[in-house]
Motif scaffolding. Structure first.
Motif, PDB file in Angstrom:
ATOM      1  N   TYR A 106       0.327  -1.869  -0.214  1.00 44.81           N
ATOM      2  CA  TYR A 106      -0.414  -0.323  -0.280  1.00 44.81           C
ATOM      3  C   TYR A 106       0.731   0.979   0.086  1.00 44.81           C
ATOM      4  N   PHE A 107       0.408   2.350  -1.082  1.00 49.72           N
ATOM      5  CA  PHE A 107       1.207   3.447  -1.168  1.00 49.72           C
ATOM      6  C   PHE A 107       0.691   4.812  -0.741  1.00 49.72           C
ATOM      7  N   GLY A 108       2.028   5.349  -0.310  1.00 48.45           N
ATOM      8  CA  GLY A 108       1.447   6.560  -0.123  1.00 48.45           C
ATOM      9  C   GLY A 108       1.321   8.071  -1.020  1.00 48.45           C
ATOM     10  N   PRO A 109       1.129   9.174  -0.611  1.00 50.52           N
ATOM     11  CA  PRO A 109       1.333  10.204  -1.308  1.00 50.52           C
ATOM     12  C   PRO A 109       2.109   9.983  -2.280  1.00 50.52           C
ATOM     13  N   GLY A 110       3.538  10.063  -1.979  1.00 49.78           N
ATOM     14  CA  GLY A 110       4.320  10.094  -2.301  1.00 49.78           C
ATOM     15  C   GLY A 110       5.272  11.998  -2.167  1.00 49.78           C
ATOM     16  N   THR A 111       6.477  11.897  -2.645  1.00 51.55           N
ATOM     17  CA  THR A 111       7.329  13.182  -2.252  1.00 51.55           C
ATOM     18  C   THR A 111       7.743  13.742  -3.392  1.00 51.55           C
ATOM     19  N   ARG A 112       7.482  14.902  -3.950  1.00 50.34           N
ATOM     20  CA  ARG A 112       7.621  15.223  -5.397  1.00 50.34           C
ATOM     21  C   ARG A 112       9.067  16.532  -5.421  1.00 50.34           C
TER      22      ARG A 112
END
Lengths: 116, 116
Positions: A106-112
């Motif tokens: 399950y993934f998080g929203p990410g860091t851009r």
């Protein structure tokens, strides 16, 4: 329940600076993964943790990249002396365990991350 | 050689129609899992559906179903009754038992656009 969270959601930095990216996995998930996604590309594996140990660091692109996990929970991915090619979305995922290939990550929203 | 191949960089579908997103894979491991994820413009990877190599039936989850053809090594995602909110990138991924049950290997993705 709460999903995987990541911070910051966006980071702009200057070339040569160090950055720290944080991942807070789903409670009770012992396995934690870091991936990188460059613009318009698929996901590239970086590193994974089982508990606090990292059995597989093979995906780290250079020795400027390091990661740690403490207390079997929060993980930090550190990039030292950032380069422009480090610009990407850094995604964190967690799963219950790595004991079986069936386990869903399950993934998080990410860091851009943008390196100027 | 690529482990996961998604041959359709982009697809268009009319709202309410069904669409099939192709995925072929390459493995010599008899035990593996296949996953599909959706990535909307917000960037988060959303788990959709899982198919195990030993599963007798094709997986289904609501409007999502997986057309699993083991002999052909294909695991196509079928989305029925497309909705505007289905517009996103879709990634096929695989995990092999003998890889040490570690990271997912992703294809390059297919961008689906649903037209009203």
């Amino acid at each position: 329940g709460a999903g995987v969270s990541q911070s910051p959601s966006n980071k702009v930095t200057e070339k040569g600076k160090d950055v720290e990216l944080r991942c807070d996995p789903i409670s009770g998930h012992t396995a934690l993964y870091w991936y990188r996604q460059s613009l318009g590309q698929g996901l590239e594996f970086l590193i994974y943790f089982q508990g606090n140990s990292a059995p597989d660091k093979s995906g780290l692109p250079s020795d400027r990249f390091s990661a740690e996990r403490t207390g079997g929970s929060v993980s930090t991915l550190t990039i030292q002396r950032t380069q422009q090619e480090d610009s990407a979305v850094y995604l964190c995922a967690s799963s219950l365990e790595t004991g079986g290939f069936k386990r869903t990550q399950y993934f998080g929203p990410g860091t851009r991350l943008l390196v100027l | 050689a690529q482990k996961i191949t998604q041959t359709q960089p982009g697809m268009f579908v009319q709202e309410k129609e069904a669409v099939t997103l192709d995925c072929t894979y390459d493995t010599s491991d008899p035990s593996y899992g296949l996953f599909w994820y959706k990535q909307p413009s917000s960037g988060e990877m959303i788990f959709l559906i899982y198919q195990g190599s030993y599963d007798q039936q094709n997986a289904t989850e609501g409007r999502y179903s997986l057309n699993f053809q083991k002999a052909r090594k294909s695991a196509n995602l079928v989305i029925s009754a497309s909705q505007l909110g289905d517009s996103a990138m879709y990634f096929c991924a695989m995990r092999e038992r003998n890889s040490g049950n570690t990271p997912l290997v992703f294809g390059k993705g297919t961008r689906l656009s649903v037209i009203a």
